[in-house]
Design an enzyme around this catalytic site. Structure first.
Site, PDB file in Angstrom:
ATOM      1  N   HIS A  60       0.860  -1.184   0.000  1.00  0.00           N
ATOM      2  CA  HIS A  60       0.000   0.000   0.000  1.00  0.00           C
ATOM      3  C   HIS A  60       0.898   1.236   0.000  1.00  0.00           C
ATOM      4  O   HIS A  60       2.098   1.157   0.109  1.00  0.00           O
ATOM      5  CB  HIS A  60      -0.850   0.047   1.277  1.00  0.00           C
ATOM      6  CG  HIS A  60      -1.884  -1.016   1.368  1.00  0.00           C
ATOM      7  ND1 HIS A  60      -3.218  -0.744   1.493  1.00  0.00           N
ATOM      8  CD2 HIS A  60      -1.788  -2.369   1.376  1.00  0.00           C
ATOM      9  CE1 HIS A  60      -3.900  -1.867   1.568  1.00  0.00           C
ATOM     10  NE2 HIS A  60      -3.052  -2.882   1.504  1.00  0.00           N
ATOM     11  N   SER A  61       0.270   2.367  -0.061  1.00  0.00           N
ATOM     12  CA  SER A  61       0.961   3.621   0.207  1.00  0.00           C
ATOM     13  C   SER A  61       0.044   4.384   1.150  1.00  0.00           C
ATOM     14  O   SER A  61      -1.166   4.169   1.131  1.00  0.00           O
ATOM     15  CB  SER A  61       1.211   4.410  -1.070  1.00  0.00           C
ATOM     16  OG  SER A  61       0.000   4.760  -1.685  1.00  0.00           O
ATOM     17  N   TYR A  62       0.556   5.062   1.925  1.00  0.00           N
ATOM     18  CA  TYR A  62       1.876   5.523   2.275  1.00  0.00           C
ATOM     19  C   TYR A  62       1.985   5.511   3.791  1.00  0.00           C
ATOM     20  O   TYR A  62       0.976   5.401   4.469  1.00  0.00           O
ATOM     21  CB  TYR A  62       2.104   6.955   1.730  1.00  0.00           C
ATOM     22  CG  TYR A  62       1.120   7.968   2.298  1.00  0.00           C
ATOM     23  CD1 TYR A  62       1.433   8.705   3.428  1.00  0.00           C
ATOM     24  CD2 TYR A  62      -0.135   8.137   1.722  1.00  0.00           C
ATOM     25  CE1 TYR A  62       0.518   9.605   3.966  1.00  0.00           C
ATOM     26  CE2 TYR A  62      -1.035   9.014   2.258  1.00  0.00           C
ATOM     27  CZ  TYR A  62      -0.720   9.753   3.374  1.00  0.00           C
ATOM     28  OH  TYR A  62      -1.637  10.614   3.918  1.00  0.00           O
ATOM     29  N   TYR A  90      -3.953   2.231  13.640  1.00  0.00           N
ATOM     30  CA  TYR A  90      -5.222   2.280  14.351  1.00  0.00           C
ATOM     31  C   TYR A  90      -5.994   1.041  13.930  1.00  0.00           C
ATOM     32  O   TYR A  90      -5.547   0.291  13.059  1.00  0.00           O
ATOM     33  CB  TYR A  90      -6.012   3.564  14.035  1.00  0.00           C
ATOM     34  CG  TYR A  90      -6.047   3.934  12.573  1.00  0.00           C
ATOM     35  CD1 TYR A  90      -6.942   3.323  11.701  1.00  0.00           C
ATOM     36  CD2 TYR A  90      -5.177   4.888  12.063  1.00  0.00           C
ATOM     37  CE1 TYR A  90      -6.956   3.644  10.359  1.00  0.00           C
ATOM     38  CE2 TYR A  90      -5.188   5.219  10.717  1.00  0.00           C
ATOM     39  CZ  TYR A  90      -6.089   4.604   9.871  1.00  0.00           C
ATOM     40  OH  TYR A  90      -6.098   4.925   8.543  1.00  0.00           O
ATOM     41  N   GLU A 136       3.360  -0.456   3.886  1.00  0.00           N
ATOM     42  CA  GLU A 136       2.979   0.882   3.446  1.00  0.00           C
ATOM     43  C   GLU A 136       4.255   1.600   3.026  1.00  0.00           C
ATOM     44  O   GLU A 136       5.107   1.900   3.853  1.00  0.00           O
ATOM     45  CB  GLU A 136       2.249   1.625   4.558  1.00  0.00           C
ATOM     46  CG  GLU A 136       0.918   0.966   4.880  1.00  0.00           C
ATOM     47  CD  GLU A 136       0.190   1.640   6.013  1.00  0.00           C
ATOM     48  OE1 GLU A 136       0.694   2.642   6.562  1.00  0.00           O
ATOM     49  OE2 GLU A 136      -0.897   1.166   6.360  1.00  0.00           O
TER      50      GLU A 136
END
Length: 136
Positions: free
Chosen positions: A16-18, A68, A91
């Site tokens: 994923h980013s970021y 989270y 990420e």
């Protein structure tokens, strides 16, 4: 069909980013997987290798702890249903300056350093599999 895969997958990576995080299960709960320490250790192997390339700093830990609570992640589903030993959400760069629109000049360095991290993980896992099966 899933029964054919159960226990056969060793490592699952979801990019994923970021945020520059190498996150372990779980995202949907504060509960840690039984092999959390081993998963964190392998993530640290990747992070050390990645950092040697460009000095990019990543953090690691369970998603619930370092980000989270996040429900519906592929990594958690794969970890609980397919049961690989290792499962991560990675990420990639950056930490928010550019967010989802990373400038072109960072794409190749991100790919190169990430590959070094993935390669270090693969070599570590292959070594463990070889020696674990060799000494059984």
């Amino acid at each position: 069909m899933l029964d054919n895969l159960k226990g056969r997958l060793v490592l699952f990576l979801d990019f994923h980013s970021y945020s520059q995080r190498w996150s372990t299960p779980y995202g949907y709960t504060a509960k840690l997987p039984p092999n959390y320490r081993e998963q964190k250790r392998l993530a640290e192997v990747a992070i050390r290798a990645l950092e040697l390339v460009n000095g990019t700093k990543y953090t690691t830990g369970s998603t619930d702890k370092i980000t989270y609570t996040i429900a519906g992640g592929a990594r958690d589903w794969v970890f609980d249903v397919i049961c690989p030993k290792y499962a991560y959400v990675i990420e990639l760069r950056d930490k928010g300056q550019y967010g989802f629109i990373l400038p072109r000049r960072f794409i190749l360095p991100t790919g190169i350093e990430t590959w070094e991290g993935v390669k270090a993980m693969g070599l570590d896992v292959a070594e463990k599999l070889y020696f674990d099966s060799y000494f059984i």
